[in-house]
Design an enzyme around this catalytic site. Structure first.
Site, PDB file in Angstrom:
ATOM      1  N   LYS A 153     -46.757 -64.866  65.708  1.00 43.24           N
ATOM      2  CA  LYS A 153     -46.289 -64.231  66.921  1.00 43.24           C
ATOM      3  C   LYS A 153     -47.668 -63.504  67.416  1.00 43.24           C
ATOM      4  O   LYS A 153     -48.081 -63.480  68.415  1.00 43.24           O
ATOM      5  CB  LYS A 153     -45.245 -63.430  67.033  1.00 43.24           C
ATOM      6  CG  LYS A 153     -43.843 -64.087  66.845  1.00 43.24           C
ATOM      7  CD  LYS A 153     -43.451 -65.041  68.046  1.00 43.24           C
ATOM      8  CE  LYS A 153     -42.280 -66.154  67.495  1.00 43.24           C
ATOM      9  NZ  LYS A 153     -42.302 -67.013  68.563  1.00 43.24           N
ATOM     10  N   SER A 161     -42.154 -61.285  69.738  1.00 41.53           N
ATOM     11  CA  SER A 161     -41.237 -60.589  68.995  1.00 41.53           C
ATOM     12  C   SER A 161     -41.496 -59.108  68.824  1.00 41.53           C
ATOM     13  O   SER A 161     -42.664 -58.829  68.674  1.00 41.53           O
ATOM     14  CB  SER A 161     -40.970 -60.992  67.708  1.00 41.53           C
ATOM     15  OG  SER A 161     -40.246 -60.258  66.970  1.00 41.53           O
ATOM     16  N   TYR A 216     -44.318 -65.825  59.775  1.00 43.18           N
ATOM     17  CA  TYR A 216     -43.651 -66.193  61.033  1.00 43.18           C
ATOM     18  C   TYR A 216     -44.245 -64.826  62.024  1.00 43.18           C
ATOM     19  O   TYR A 216     -44.649 -65.291  63.156  1.00 43.18           O
ATOM     20  CB  TYR A 216     -42.153 -65.927  61.047  1.00 43.18           C
ATOM     21  CG  TYR A 216     -41.443 -65.439  62.183  1.00 43.18           C
ATOM     22  CD1 TYR A 216     -41.089 -66.356  62.939  1.00 43.18           C
ATOM     23  CD2 TYR A 216     -41.106 -64.121  62.207  1.00 43.18           C
ATOM     24  CE1 TYR A 216     -40.672 -65.879  64.316  1.00 43.18           C
ATOM     25  CE2 TYR A 216     -40.358 -63.810  63.618  1.00 43.18           C
ATOM     26  CZ  TYR A 216     -40.177 -64.557  64.561  1.00 43.18           C
ATOM     27  OH  TYR A 216     -39.626 -64.200  65.722  1.00 43.18           O
TER      28      TYR A 216
HETATM   29  C1  UD1 Z   1     -35.515 -60.496  61.892  1.00 34.70           C
HETATM   30  C2  UD1 Z   1     -36.922 -60.283  61.769  1.00 34.70           C
HETATM   31  C3  UD1 Z   1     -37.787 -60.553  63.024  1.00 34.70           C
HETATM   32  C4  UD1 Z   1     -37.399 -61.637  63.656  1.00 34.70           C
HETATM   33  C5  UD1 Z   1     -35.681 -61.612  63.859  1.00 34.70           C
HETATM   34  C6  UD1 Z   1     -35.327 -62.979  64.385  1.00 34.70           C
HETATM   35  C7  UD1 Z   1     -37.164 -59.436  59.503  1.00 34.70           C
HETATM   36  C8  UD1 Z   1     -37.814 -58.373  58.739  1.00 34.70           C
HETATM   37  N1  UD1 Z   1     -37.398 -59.552  60.650  1.00 34.70           N
HETATM   38  O1  UD1 Z   1     -35.226 -59.281  62.418  1.00 34.70           O
HETATM   39  O2  UD1 Z   1     -39.173 -60.630  63.071  1.00 34.70           O
HETATM   40  O3  UD1 Z   1     -37.990 -61.577  64.856  1.00 34.70           O
HETATM   41  O4  UD1 Z   1     -35.126 -61.527  62.727  1.00 34.70           O
HETATM   42  O5  UD1 Z   1     -33.912 -62.940  64.837  1.00 34.70           O
HETATM   43  O6  UD1 Z   1     -36.518 -60.365  58.829  1.00 34.70           O
HETATM   44  N2  UD1 Z   1     -28.521 -56.816  57.933  1.00 34.70           N
HETATM   45  C9  UD1 Z   1     -27.729 -56.275  57.021  1.00 34.70           C
HETATM   46  N3  UD1 Z   1     -26.935 -57.251  56.630  1.00 34.70           N
HETATM   47  C10 UD1 Z   1     -27.155 -58.704  56.771  1.00 34.70           C
HETATM   48  C11 UD1 Z   1     -28.189 -58.764  57.738  1.00 34.70           C
HETATM   49  C12 UD1 Z   1     -28.953 -58.048  58.323  1.00 34.70           C
HETATM   50  O7  UD1 Z   1     -27.464 -55.170  56.777  1.00 34.70           O
HETATM   51  O8  UD1 Z   1     -26.500 -59.469  56.139  1.00 34.70           O
HETATM   52  C13 UD1 Z   1     -29.233 -55.624  58.739  1.00 34.70           C
HETATM   53  C14 UD1 Z   1     -30.676 -55.587  58.495  1.00 34.70           C
HETATM   54  O9  UD1 Z   1     -31.184 -54.997  57.256  1.00 34.70           O
HETATM   55  C15 UD1 Z   1     -31.482 -54.940  59.683  1.00 34.70           C
HETATM   56  C16 UD1 Z   1     -30.282 -55.543  60.627  1.00 34.70           C
HETATM   57  O10 UD1 Z   1     -29.192 -55.592  60.162  1.00 34.70           O
HETATM   58  O11 UD1 Z   1     -31.469 -53.706  59.523  1.00 34.70           O
HETATM   59  C17 UD1 Z   1     -30.697 -56.627  61.589  1.00 34.70           C
HETATM   60  O12 UD1 Z   1     -31.059 -57.590  60.998  1.00 34.70           O
HETATM   61  P1  UD1 Z   1     -31.528 -58.989  61.214  1.00 34.70           P
HETATM   62  O13 UD1 Z   1     -30.228 -59.584  62.286  1.00 34.70           O
HETATM   63  O14 UD1 Z   1     -31.875 -60.061  60.347  1.00 34.70           O
HETATM   64  O15 UD1 Z   1     -32.855 -58.764  62.257  1.00 34.70           O
HETATM   65  P2  UD1 Z   1     -34.271 -58.098  61.883  1.00 34.70           P
HETATM   66  O16 UD1 Z   1     -34.552 -57.903  60.551  1.00 34.70           O
HETATM   67  O17 UD1 Z   1     -34.322 -56.952  62.808  1.00 34.70           O
END
Ligand code: UD1
Length: 339
Positions: free
Chosen positions: A153, A124, A149
């Site tokens: 990795k 990842s 987690y």
């Molecule tokens: C997350 C994990 C990452 C993992 C991946 C697996 C963290 C910090 N990172 O990635 O290690 O490999 O999931 O799928 O948790 N967001 C919103 N509202 C929401 C959900 C998400 O604004 O309800 C935003 C988050 O702040 C982020 C983006 O959407 O900026 C993507 O979020 P997400 O899909 O959770 O992925 P990551 O955080 O990048």
């Protein structure tokens, strides 16, 4: 050629099974069904036209894995997806993560040691943390892990390096995924979050269809052009094809040892851009509001994919709009046809 796909009924695993069949491989699925649904096997059957070999197996059970390997001796490649992957849960239950993610990896490697296996590992971009330079390249420093987690990795990559350094005749490619989203064009398989989705795109589609009331955008004051976080979203079918490309590369006699590749599009999109792409592609208005930042979130990350293009001979082809439309088709399908 037989390819063992651990976690093959999961989101990325199931899409990879389809691409393996498309490329002429013979996938054997192993899954413990802890975070997947056995009915995905029927969905795969509808897509590929036959039921792939499937074993329900807990890879943490060393004896069971050894027996499996003793029966399945003509496996030529292994794609190892099986792992726990919820960041928040890993902070609360670190031992579950260290057990599941390390025991399964070690047991699979052990059972097939000395068998000249081509091994693909699901890594990842989380291992980079907040990179100092963007886009992040494969030789960027690995930052201290933000969660158990993420640590699994990082340490898994160290384990794989040590295995190669010890003189193993296996070949290994670690694929560092950015943010996989979207679904197969048939809408028969896709992401199946258990409970409330933690990831952005399933939360968007569930809100749009009325399963959730409102999407919270975690943070609107980041140091980015529109204030929301930036990620490199990649279509899961493109990601699945990267695994086929990894196997093809390892089949060449010139490939030796271990290598690491970023698997993304090379382009960052903000949360607000993703929302806009969803609305424009589907014509559905999304109920959302800007909320406080999520603890532990990284401000911005996207990958340099030059090495993947040059050495892996792989590039993402599908754009953000296709990611959104396919995720939306899947959400509609699964709402009307619950598994
Ligand atoms: C997350 C994990 C990452 C993992 C991946 C697996 C963290 C910090 N990172 O990635 O290690 O490999 O999931 O799928 O948790 N967001 C919103 N509202 C929401 C959900 C998400 O604004 O309800 C935003 C988050 O702040 C982020 C983006 O959407 O900026 C993507 O979020 P997400 O899909 O959770 O992925 P990551 O955080 O990048």
């Amino acid at each position: 050629m037989k390819i063992l796909v651990t976690g093959g009924l999961g989101f990325i695993g199931s899409h990879t099974v389809v691409e393996l069949v498309n490329a002429g491989y013979d996938p054997i699925i192993v899954d413990d069904l802890s975070n997947s649904n056995i009915k995905i096997l029927d969905q795969l059957t509808k897509i590929i036209g036959y039921t792939p070999a499937f074993y329900e197996l807990d890879l943490c059970d060393e004896q069971a894995v050894k027996e499996f390997a003793a029966n399945e001796t003509d496996v030529k490649g292994i794609i190892h997806f099986a792992a726990s992957k919820a960041v928040g849960e890993s902070v609360k239950l670190p031992l579950k993560y260290y057990r599941n993610n390390f025991f399964s990896l070690v047991n699979v490697l052990n059972a097939y040691e000395g068998k000249s296996i081509n091994f693909v590992f699901s890594s990842s971009c989380t291992i980079y943390g907040q990179p100092d330079k963007l886009p992040v390249t494969e030789d960027a420093p690995v930052k201290p892990a933000q969660s158990p987690y993420g640590n699994t990795k990082q340490v898994a990559e160290e384990i794989l390096k040590d295995v190669i350094a010890s003189g193993s005749n296996n070949k290994i490619i670690s694929l560092r995924y950015f943010n996989p989203v979207g679904a197969h064009e048939s809408a028969l398989i896709g992401e199946l979050p258990l409970g409330i989705p933690q990831n952005l795109v399933p939360f968007i589609t569930q809100t749009a269809i009325g399963k959730r009331e409102k999407l919270m955008v975690w943070g609107g004051n980041y140091n980015t052009p529109d204030g929301s976080c930036i990620r490199d979203y990649i279509h899961v079918v493109d990601l699945a094809r990267a695994h086929v490309a990894a196997l093809k590369l390892m089949e060449k006699s010139t490939f030796k040892g271990i290598d690491f590749f970023n698997i993304g599009t090379g382009k960052g999109s903000s949360v607000l851009e993703v929302i806009r792409a969803f609305e424009n592609t589907t014509g559905v208005k999304l109920n959302y509001e800007i909320a406080a930042p999520r603890e532990g979130d990284i401000e911005q990350v996207w990958g340099d994919v030059t090495k993947s293009a040059e050495k892996l001979n792989w590039k993402a082809r599908l754009d953000l709009s296709t990611m959104m439309s396919s995720a939306w088709d899947w959400e509609n399908y699964i709402t009307q046809n619950p598994l």
